[in-house]
Scaffold this active site. Structure first.
Site, PDB file in Angstrom:
ATOM      1  CG  ASP A 124      11.063  -7.238 -22.664  1.00 12.03           C
ATOM      2  OD1 ASP A 124      10.663  -8.368 -22.326  1.00 12.03           O
ATOM      3  OD2 ASP A 124      11.714  -7.018 -23.700  1.00 12.03           O
TER       4      ASP A 124
ATOM      5  CE1 TYR B 213       4.264  -3.129 -27.169  1.00 16.72           C
ATOM      6  CE2 TYR B 213       3.583  -4.165 -29.223  1.00 16.72           C
ATOM      7  CZ  TYR B 213       3.879  -4.250 -27.875  1.00 16.72           C
ATOM      8  OH  TYR B 213       3.799  -5.463 -27.230  1.00 16.72           O
TER       9      TYR B 213
END
Lengths: 248, 248
Positions: free
Chosen positions: A51, A109
């Site tokens: 994003d 992540y």
């Protein structure tokens, strides 16, 4: 020829990985650099989207290019044309059928939370500033519930087009160093905003809120879980393909 | 009332610590913030200057202000007015005669060198990009020569107004992590550009150049030593005052 690219970027200035009408994207910048360096108009295939505002230390992509630039020199040619906040750190040839998205087996992540009472300028846009200490022991006690194969329907945002909401989390660790809490999570794949919702939920737990994790992972809804932690704290650290990717 | 301030800043956008006609300085920004928060026009006394582009993780300053803001809240009031790349991390009252420059006993700088073959965007402006591996063992062998009391005349730039060029280095360590080499140096004081010239000399040694260190520290001239490493790699990490500074 199918090239594999490893990519680092600071996502702050971009609308995200994927090409969009309303802003500059990482994918578009790389495709423009490839065109400048090789005169080839191609589509770069990323391991997945990130994003707007999300960073990458180890994004992986592949791209088919017809060029005489030696594979290991390609990164220098592309970096010459890329903006400073996007860098190709590795480039090499892989099998023609290698696909950076479909063949990805594991992603890691790191979600970074700044718990210092004043926001360190070096952490600006690179961590979620919460400005207070979190109860790490409590966060760790809850973190274990996420590990394993679960239905993460309650941990995804609207707009997710995934066929199934079942994912496997291999590990979820919470570490702290000099006031920065790092939530590191590895899994076989992640739903839309899943890492940021897990991070937001863990931050609320660290502030004292309680959740019935077993219930959430069995029949929870989005409104039962924590807030979506902001994009600036999220780093795509690593994408793995099960086997070492072979240079051909 | 005499306030002590601990300060972090990214020096990239500033002409340095000290007020100057040709640009915005850290000192000036803090004095402006103090005026906005307290209506007091004062001079902030830093532990020492830092050049344009040099960063600080632990700069120390003191300032006499007449204000009713509780000392430990002052940092929040100043941070409200300061630009995001300058943060006051601590504020408390000290003895009236405490002087951040004159009373400083020990300073620690870290000089960061990026030896990766591609410049990590997260290290942009926060390390000296040399783009190749350095011989750390050789750098460490030379580093020991700097430790102790020496005449550092060969390791200062023109424009230095210091009365004596003798300084004492307490420690000089060379460590590497993920391609970033950190040269950490503590001393009782440093001449103009001294840390950057030591860093530039060590980088050249790491690339294979040889220096007669004993000669340089006995009767060397500036032209005999290495280049002045760029400002962006330099961080003022810590200023110490011999005793713990007392909150009064």
């Amino acid at each position: 020829m199918n090239f594999l690219l490893k990519i680092q970027y600071i996502g702050t200035a971009y609308c995200g990985w994927q090409k969009q009408d309303n802003g500059s994207s990482i994918q578009e910048e790389i495709e423009k650099a490839i065109f400048s360096a090789t005169n080839c108009k191609v589509q770069v295939i990323g391991s997945g989207r990130t994003d707007s505002g999300v960073h990458a230390l180890g994004q992986v992509a592949n791209v088919h290019i017809d060029t005489k630039i030696p594979a290991q020199r390609l990164k220098y040619a592309l970096n010459y044309y890329l903006p400073w906040d996007i860098r190709i750190t590795e480039s090499f040839l892989v099998d023609e059928d290698f696909h950076a998205q479909y063949h990805a087996k594991k992603k890691t992540y790191c979600y970074r939370v700044n718990t210092c009472d004043v926001e360190n300028p070096f952490e600006k846009n690179k961590a979620y500033f919460v400005g207070r200490k979190l109860d790490l022991e409590k966060m760790r006690q809850v973190a274990v519930f996420f590990v394993g194969e679960h239905d993460f329907a309650a941990f995804r945002s609207e707009g997710s087009s995934a066929k199934t909401t079942v994912r496997t989390i291999y590990s979820l660790n919470v570490e702290e160093n000099a006031g920065i809490v790092e939530i590191r999570i590895s899994g076989n794949g992640f739903l839309y905003n899943m890492v940021r919702i897990i991070a937001g939920t863990l931050v609320e737990i660290g502030k004292g809120k309680n959740y019935d994790m077993e219930l959430l992972l069995r029949e929870g809804k989005r409104e039962d879980t924590g807030h979506t932690a902001p994009a600036c704290g999220l780093f795509l650290e690593k994408v793995e393909y099960g086997i070492d990717i072979e240079m051909v």
